[in-house]
Design a protein around this motif. Sequence first.
Motif, PDB file in Angstrom:
ATOM      1  N   ALA A  24       0.836  -1.206   0.000  1.00 42.53           N
ATOM      2  CA  ALA A  24       0.000   0.000   0.000  1.00 42.53           C
ATOM      3  C   ALA A  24       0.871   1.257   0.000  1.00 42.53           C
ATOM      4  O   ALA A  24       0.598   2.206  -0.746  1.00 42.53           O
ATOM      5  CB  ALA A  24      -0.929  -0.006   1.206  1.00 42.53           C
ATOM      6  N   LEU A  27       2.417   1.658  -3.472  1.00 43.81           N
ATOM      7  CA  LEU A  27       1.455   2.117  -4.473  1.00 43.81           C
ATOM      8  C   LEU A  27       1.052   3.575  -4.243  1.00 43.81           C
ATOM      9  O   LEU A  27       0.887   4.332  -5.202  1.00 43.81           O
ATOM     10  CB  LEU A  27       0.216   1.215  -4.472  1.00 43.81           C
ATOM     11  N   GLN A  28       0.911   3.971  -2.982  1.00 43.72           N
ATOM     12  CA  GLN A  28       0.562   5.367  -2.671  1.00 43.72           C
ATOM     13  C   GLN A  28       1.701   6.308  -3.009  1.00 43.72           C
ATOM     14  O   GLN A  28       1.479   7.470  -3.312  1.00 43.72           O
ATOM     15  CB  GLN A  28       0.178   5.498  -1.204  1.00 43.72           C
ATOM     16  N   ASP A  32       4.047   0.937  -8.816  1.00 44.47           N
ATOM     17  CA  ASP A  32       3.052   0.148  -9.537  1.00 44.47           C
ATOM     18  C   ASP A  32       3.314  -1.326  -9.280  1.00 44.47           C
ATOM     19  O   ASP A  32       4.381  -1.719  -8.793  1.00 44.47           O
ATOM     20  CB  ASP A  32       3.130   0.451 -11.038  1.00 44.47           C
ATOM     21  N   THR A 172      -5.024  -5.710  -1.141  1.00 44.38           N
ATOM     22  CA  THR A 172      -4.457  -4.394  -1.420  1.00 44.38           C
ATOM     23  C   THR A 172      -4.238  -4.205  -2.920  1.00 44.38           C
ATOM     24  O   THR A 172      -4.578  -3.157  -3.491  1.00 44.38           O
ATOM     25  CB  THR A 172      -3.128  -4.211  -0.658  1.00 44.38           C
ATOM     26  N   HIS A 176      -6.137  -1.603  -5.529  1.00 40.85           N
ATOM     27  CA  HIS A 176      -5.388  -0.687  -6.395  1.00 40.85           C
ATOM     28  C   HIS A 176      -5.832  -0.835  -7.850  1.00 40.85           C
ATOM     29  O   HIS A 176      -6.072   0.171  -8.538  1.00 40.85           O
ATOM     30  CB  HIS A 176      -3.888  -0.950  -6.275  1.00 40.85           C
ATOM     31  N   SER A 180      -7.650   1.837 -10.182  1.00 42.01           N
ATOM     32  CA  SER A 180      -7.040   2.226 -11.457  1.00 42.01           C
ATOM     33  C   SER A 180      -8.044   2.092 -12.591  1.00 42.01           C
ATOM     34  O   SER A 180      -8.057   2.866 -13.517  1.00 42.01           O
ATOM     35  CB  SER A 180      -5.816   1.342 -11.758  1.00 42.01           C
TER      36      SER A 180
END
Length: 183
Positions: A24, A27-28, A32, A172, A176, A180
């Motif tokens: 997480a 990705l934040q 990717d 998670t 994401h 997306s």
Amino acid sequence: MRSRRRNRTEDAVPDAVQAAAALAAHLQGGGDLLPVHVDGLALVDGELAFADVTCAAARFYGTDVVYPSSTSGYFEDHPTFGRRWVANSRLDARRRREAEDAALPQWRDHTMTRVVLTSIGVRLLPVGSRDWMPFDHTLLTGITHEQSAVLLSYSVCAPLFLSGPAAPWLGTAIGHLRGSDSA
């Protein structure tokens, strides 16, 4: 020996939660998901695989009631009426109730399964099966994270429960990918 297994399981839960938290944060921070190579699953053009793991899986649904086909009872040698069949209505009623209870919605199909997370959806290959079960992200209506599991709700089929060390990470990553897709 049981305590060793329990300790390994307890150790896996924090590791799984930490892996999900690390993903997480990655990705934040603009990172990717990295594609992985998957054997045994034909991907469509443009579809990328991001995980190939093993999880325990279950589905939540009800079934049709299947009532017992025969009545229960016993033969009795009656002094006046002779030998005759005597029905056992209490046992029959209990069997009918058990059949109705077994048909109620509940977690079913508990099995270990190979889970492949792709850009299009989650693909399951249950142990002993040759056919992949597709669960597309476009049909996903909700994700519920638990400590060592993830519950995926879909608009057209029964909810899917995945548990095991990889489940929090999968939850998670699916969240994401779902974000997306909608963005």
